[in-house]
Design an enzyme around this catalytic site. Structure first.
Site, PDB file in Angstrom:
ATOM      1  N   SER A 317      20.623 -32.830 -63.933  1.00 43.80           N
ATOM      2  CA  SER A 317      20.978 -33.371 -62.682  1.00 43.80           C
ATOM      3  C   SER A 317      22.119 -33.765 -62.735  1.00 43.80           C
ATOM      4  O   SER A 317      23.185 -33.683 -63.030  1.00 43.80           O
ATOM      5  CB  SER A 317      19.892 -34.451 -63.343  1.00 43.80           C
ATOM      6  OG  SER A 317      20.871 -35.339 -64.537  1.00 43.80           O
ATOM      7  N   TYR A 318      22.439 -34.914 -61.451  1.00 44.41           N
ATOM      8  CA  TYR A 318      23.527 -35.676 -60.928  1.00 44.41           C
ATOM      9  C   TYR A 318      24.942 -36.145 -62.285  1.00 44.41           C
ATOM     10  O   TYR A 318      23.801 -36.813 -63.323  1.00 44.41           O
ATOM     11  CB  TYR A 318      23.519 -36.397 -60.282  1.00 44.41           C
ATOM     12  CG  TYR A 318      24.437 -36.378 -59.190  1.00 44.41           C
ATOM     13  CD1 TYR A 318      25.151 -36.251 -58.151  1.00 44.41           C
ATOM     14  CD2 TYR A 318      24.830 -38.122 -59.250  1.00 44.41           C
ATOM     15  CE1 TYR A 318      25.952 -36.704 -57.796  1.00 44.41           C
ATOM     16  CE2 TYR A 318      25.794 -38.830 -58.697  1.00 44.41           C
ATOM     17  CZ  TYR A 318      26.611 -37.491 -57.657  1.00 44.41           C
ATOM     18  OH  TYR A 318      27.468 -38.048 -57.703  1.00 44.41           O
ATOM     19  N   PRO A 319      25.690 -35.517 -62.238  1.00 36.95           N
ATOM     20  CA  PRO A 319      26.251 -36.183 -63.335  1.00 36.95           C
ATOM     21  C   PRO A 319      27.379 -37.540 -63.709  1.00 36.95           C
ATOM     22  O   PRO A 319      27.992 -37.744 -64.629  1.00 36.95           O
ATOM     23  CB  PRO A 319      27.203 -34.948 -63.953  1.00 36.95           C
ATOM     24  CG  PRO A 319      27.575 -34.166 -62.289  1.00 36.95           C
ATOM     25  CD  PRO A 319      26.395 -34.649 -61.873  1.00 36.95           C
ATOM     26  N   ARG A 320      27.218 -37.693 -62.485  1.00 38.81           N
ATOM     27  CA  ARG A 320      28.271 -39.213 -61.908  1.00 38.81           C
ATOM     28  C   ARG A 320      26.701 -40.471 -62.367  1.00 38.81           C
ATOM     29  O   ARG A 320      25.783 -41.352 -60.739  1.00 38.81           O
ATOM     30  CB  ARG A 320      28.502 -39.536 -61.151  1.00 38.81           C
ATOM     31  CG  ARG A 320      29.668 -38.259 -61.072  1.00 38.81           C
ATOM     32  CD  ARG A 320      30.776 -38.788 -60.111  1.00 38.81           C
ATOM     33  NE  ARG A 320      30.246 -37.729 -58.107  1.00 38.81           N
ATOM     34  CZ  ARG A 320      30.896 -36.704 -58.431  1.00 38.81           C
ATOM     35  NH1 ARG A 320      31.631 -36.358 -59.465  1.00 38.81           N
ATOM     36  NH2 ARG A 320      30.163 -35.691 -57.286  1.00 38.81           N
ATOM     37  N   HIS A 368      21.540 -43.135 -60.112  1.00 36.22           N
ATOM     38  CA  HIS A 368      20.941 -42.331 -60.262  1.00 36.22           C
ATOM     39  C   HIS A 368      20.134 -42.117 -61.810  1.00 36.22           C
ATOM     40  O   HIS A 368      20.741 -43.226 -63.150  1.00 36.22           O
ATOM     41  CB  HIS A 368      21.935 -41.558 -60.634  1.00 36.22           C
ATOM     42  CG  HIS A 368      23.070 -41.317 -59.316  1.00 36.22           C
ATOM     43  ND1 HIS A 368      22.588 -40.821 -58.328  1.00 36.22           N
ATOM     44  CD2 HIS A 368      23.935 -42.053 -58.892  1.00 36.22           C
ATOM     45  CE1 HIS A 368      23.131 -40.894 -57.287  1.00 36.22           C
ATOM     46  NE2 HIS A 368      24.627 -41.779 -57.564  1.00 36.22           N
TER      47      HIS A 368
END
Length: 606
Positions: A317-320, A368
Site C-alpha cells: 500500500s501507499y508507503p507515506r 492513508h
DNA sequence: GCAAGGTC
C-alpha cells in the site's frame, strides 16, 4: 466537470468509485480519466504534488548581486516547476472548457496549498471557472462518494500557512547558504570546487547538529576504569554465572572476593515473572525506515525509494503514512487470503482459522492506512521485477503485517541475586514460554537463556570467582534509526521527508552512513560546531517545531500571515548578523578542512 | 546554485 487530485492513483480511484465505468486517455503525457457523474461528463486528473514553487525574482538569483542579508526584505514569486510542467499543461488544457473544477487534493495542509495552485492556474486560462473543494479522509468508495455529495470551501488560512512556510524556508535557506558559501570564497575562492556550496536549511542543519552533538560527546568522553567480579554460583537447582555491581578500584573488588570466600552464600532474590511481549503496531513510514535501517541494512532513503517502487507495482500500500491503526474499511482477512499462495501461506492460513485481532498504534493521519502488503508474491517474482533489496523490504512488510495479527510472545523474566557476605552477585535470564509473533517476526526474537529455578533463601556456593577490569564506553555513534526517532520527537521534517534531510547531509558531504550509523565528516563537524558557537538557535533541534508552531497560528486564524513572516524574518536576520560578524573566522576554519578534502577526499573525523 | 514540501 474537472476533478483534480494530488496523484494519479487517487484520480483513478475517483473515476472508479463515482461511476460504473470509466475510460482513460493521455493529455500532454499525463493520464486522465473520463466518466459520467450524475449525468454529467467528468474528467479526473492526477498531479504529482505541487505544480508551483516560490523563488526570488531572477535578478536576485545572482549570488553576487546583493548581500545575502537583503534577501530577508525581498519578495518571492510563484513560478511553475520545471519537473512537473507537463501536469501543469495538462491541467490548463483540460480547464479551458470546464466551468466547474473540483479540488480533490489530499485532505492535509499541503493538499490545500496545491489546491490553491490549481485555482491560480485554472483562472489564468478560464476566468469563468468555479471551484469546489472536496475532502475525503480515506481513498475508499464511501469516503469519496460522500465527499462529492458535500463539497466545501477552500481554506485560505491553511494555504497562507503553507505558503508562508515555503517563503520562510527559501529565504532563510538561501540567506545562510549564500552567506556561508560566499564567506568561504572570500577567504579562498578555490576552496570549493565549481558547483559546490555550503548549505543551511531549517531541517537539514538541526539534523546535522544532532549527529555532531553525539560525535562531540564521544570525543569528549573520558573512559573510566572499573572492576566487576564474575563468579560461577552453584545451588541445589543448578549452577549459573553471575556478576557483581562495578567496583571503582581493584582493591575493593579483591577485598569483596576475599570476604566472599569465607562467607556462606544465600539467594536473596529470585524472581520469575511471566510477561507478554506484544507484537508491533501497524507500520508507518518512519517505522518502516527505522526498522529497515536497523535490521535489513537498508538506508532510510533507499527504504522509502524501494517502498515507492513496490507500491507502484502494486505489491504494498501507499508507503507515506503516519497511520498506525488499521481502518475498519480494510479487510484484513482478504489481505491474509492474498498471502496464502506465498511462502507465508501456512502461517496466513493459521491466522485465518482464528479470530482476527490486530494490534493498534495511536496515530491516524486520516489520509492513508498503515503500510501493508496488497499482493501476495514470491521471492522470485519480486526479485525479477525489482531486485533483491525490494524482496528484503517486501518480505519485511509481509512479516510485519502478519506480526500485527499474531499473538504476543510469552517470556518468563528471571532475576537471581546471591549474597556471599558483602559481595552480591546477580544474574538475569529468560525462558521463552511461547514464541507468539516471533515465529513470523524473527527480527525481534529473543534467545532462551534460562537460569535454574531456585528459591529465595536457599544456600549457594561460589565455585569460582574472577575479577575483570573494564572501561566505561563512550555512547555509540548515532544510528540512523535513532536519528529518525529524534527527528520525529523534535518535529523536524514530515514522515515523507525525514529521510531526505538525512540524505541531503550525505550529498553535501557533511556526513556518511556506515553500517546504519551516522558518521559526520570533518566538514560537517566544523560547520555544525561553528553554527553552535555563533548562531546556536539556528542549529538547535527545536528551531523547526518553534517555526511550525508560529506558522500554525496562521492556519487557525490566531495570527496574521504578514506578522508571522515579519517575526520569523526578523529573528533569523538577527541570527544572521551574529554569524556575519564571525564569518571570516568561520570561513578560515572551513577552508582548512576543504583544502584537506581536495587533497585526500572527504574524511571522517575519527 | 540556496529550502522543504508534495510526488515518481
Amino acid at each position: 466537470m474537472l476533478i483534480v487530485a494530488e496523484k494519479r492513483s487517487v484520480a483513478q480511484a475517483i473515476a472508479k468509485y463515482l461511476a460504473t465505468s470509466y475510460s482513460y486517455f493521455k493529455i500532454s503525457g499525463v493520464m486522465a480519466y473520463r466518466f459520467k457523474y450524475k449525468d454529467r461528463q467528468a474528467v479526473s486528473l492526477g498531479l504529482s504534488g505541487h505544480i508551483l514553487d516560490f523563488d526570488f525574482p531572477q535578478e536576485l538569483n545572482k549570488w553576487n548581486a546583493l548581500e545575502p542579508v537583503e534577501l530577508f526584505d525581498k519578495i518571492t514569486v510563484l513560478v511553475p516547476r520545471d519537473e512537473t510542467i507537463k501536469y501543469l499543461y495538462a491541467l490548463r488544457a483540460l480547464a479551458r472548457d470546464e466551468d466547474e473544477v473540483y479540488l480533490a487534493l489530499d485532505a492535509d495542509s499541503e493538499g490545500e496549498a496545491i489546491a490553491y495552485e490549481v485555482v491560480l492556474q485554472v483562472r489564468a486560462v478560464n476566468p469563468r471557472a468555479r471551484f469546489k473543494r472536496v475532502r475525503f479522509n480515506a481513498v475508499t468508495k464511501k469516503d469519496i462518494v460522500q465527499a462529492f455529495e458535500r463539497p466545501v470551501e477552500l481554506d485560505l488560512k491553511v494555504v497562507e500557512k503553507v505558503f508562508a512556510r515555503m517563503v520562510s524556508d527559501l529565504t532563510i535557506g538561501a540567506a545562510f547558504t549564500r552567506l556561508l558559501t560566499l564567506a568561504v570564497r572570500e577567504v579562498d575562492n578555490k576552496a570549493l570546487p565549481f558547483g559546490k556550496f555550503l548549505s543551511y536549511g531549517p531541517c537539514q542543519t538541526p539534523v546535522l547538529g544532532l549527529v555532531v552533538s553525539r560525535e562531540l560527546e564521544r570525543l569528549n568522553f573520558k573512559p573510566e576504569e572499573y572492576y566487576v567480579v564474575k563468579g560461577i554460583v552453584e545451588t541445589e537447582a543448578g549452577s549459573f554465572e553471575a556478576r557483581s555491581r562495578p567496583f571503582k578500584a581493584r582493591e575493593e573488588a579483591e577485598a569483596a572476593v576475599r570476604a566472599a570466600r569465607v562467607s556462606l552464600g544465600k539467594v536473596i532474590e529470585a524472581r520469575f515473572e511471566e510477561t507478554r511481549v506484544k507484537p508491533p503496531a501497524p507500520l508507518d513510514t518512519v517505522e518502516l525506515e527505522r526498522r529497515a535501517s536497523k535490521w535489513l541494512n537498508i538506508r532510510a532513503k533507499a527504504a522509502l525509494d524501494t517502498a515507492e517502487e513496490l507500491y507502484r507495482r502494486g505489491y504494498i500500500s501507499y508507503p507515506r503514512t503516519e497511520t498506525t491503526i488499521y481502518p475498519p474499511t480494510l479487510d484484513l482477512r482478504a489481505v491474509l487470503e492474498e498471502l496464502t499462495n506465498t511462502q507465508f501461506g501456512q502461517y496466513a492460513e493459521r491466522l485465518l482459522r482464528g479470530p482476527i485481532s490486530p494490534t493498534r498504534g495511536n496515530s491516524d493521519d486520516r489520509a492513508h492506512p498503515p503500510i501493508y502488503p496488497t499482493r501476495g508474491a514470491t521471492k522470485a517474482e519480486v526479485e525479477r521485477a525489482l531486485g533483491t533489496r525490494a524482496w528484503k523490504l517486501y518480505e519485511f512488510v509481509v512479516r510485519h503485517f502478519l506480526a500485527t495479527l499474531s499473538p504476543p510472545a510469552i517470556v518468563e523474566r528471571q532475576r537471581i541475586a546471591v549474597a556471599f557476605g558483602p559481595l552480591v552477585l546477580e544474574a538475569e535470564g529468560r525462558r521463552i514460554i511461547e514464541r507468539g509473533y516471533w515465529e513470523i517476526y524473527p527480527y525481534e526474537e529473543e534467545e532462551d537463556r534460562r537460569l535454574p529455578r531456585v528459591q529465595a533463601g536457599v544456600w549457594a556456593r561460589m565455585v569460582s570467582a574472577k575479577i575483570e577490569k573494564k572501561k566505561t564506553e563512550p555512547p555509540p555513534r548515532m544510528s540512523e534509526s535513532e536519528l529518525l526517532r529524534l527527528m520525529k520527537k523534535y518535529g523536524i521534517g514530515t514522515d515523507a521527508t525525514m529521510q531526505d534531510h538525512i540524505h541531503t547531509n550525505v550529498i553535501r558531504g557533511y556526513m556518511r552512513i556506515v553500517g546504519g550509523r551516522c558518521v559526520p565528516t570533518k566538514l560537517g563537524m566544523t560547520l555544525a560546531s561553528s553554527l553552535m558557537n555563533h548562531a546556536r538557535p539556528i542549529i538547535d533541534p527545536t528551531v523547526r517545531s518553534k517555526m511550525e508552531a508560529a506558522l500554525q497560528d496562521i492556519a487557525v486564524g490566531r495570527a496574521d500571515v504578514k506578522k508571522v513572516l515579519e517575526t520569523i524574518r526578523g529573528e533569523f536576520k538577527t541570527f544572521y548578523k551574529g554569524l556575519y560578524e564571525k564569518r571570516q573566522e568561520i570561513a578560515r576554519e572551513l577552508v582548512k578542512v576543504l583544502r584537506e578534502e581536495t587533497r585526500n577526499g572527504p574524511r571522517s573525523d575519527v
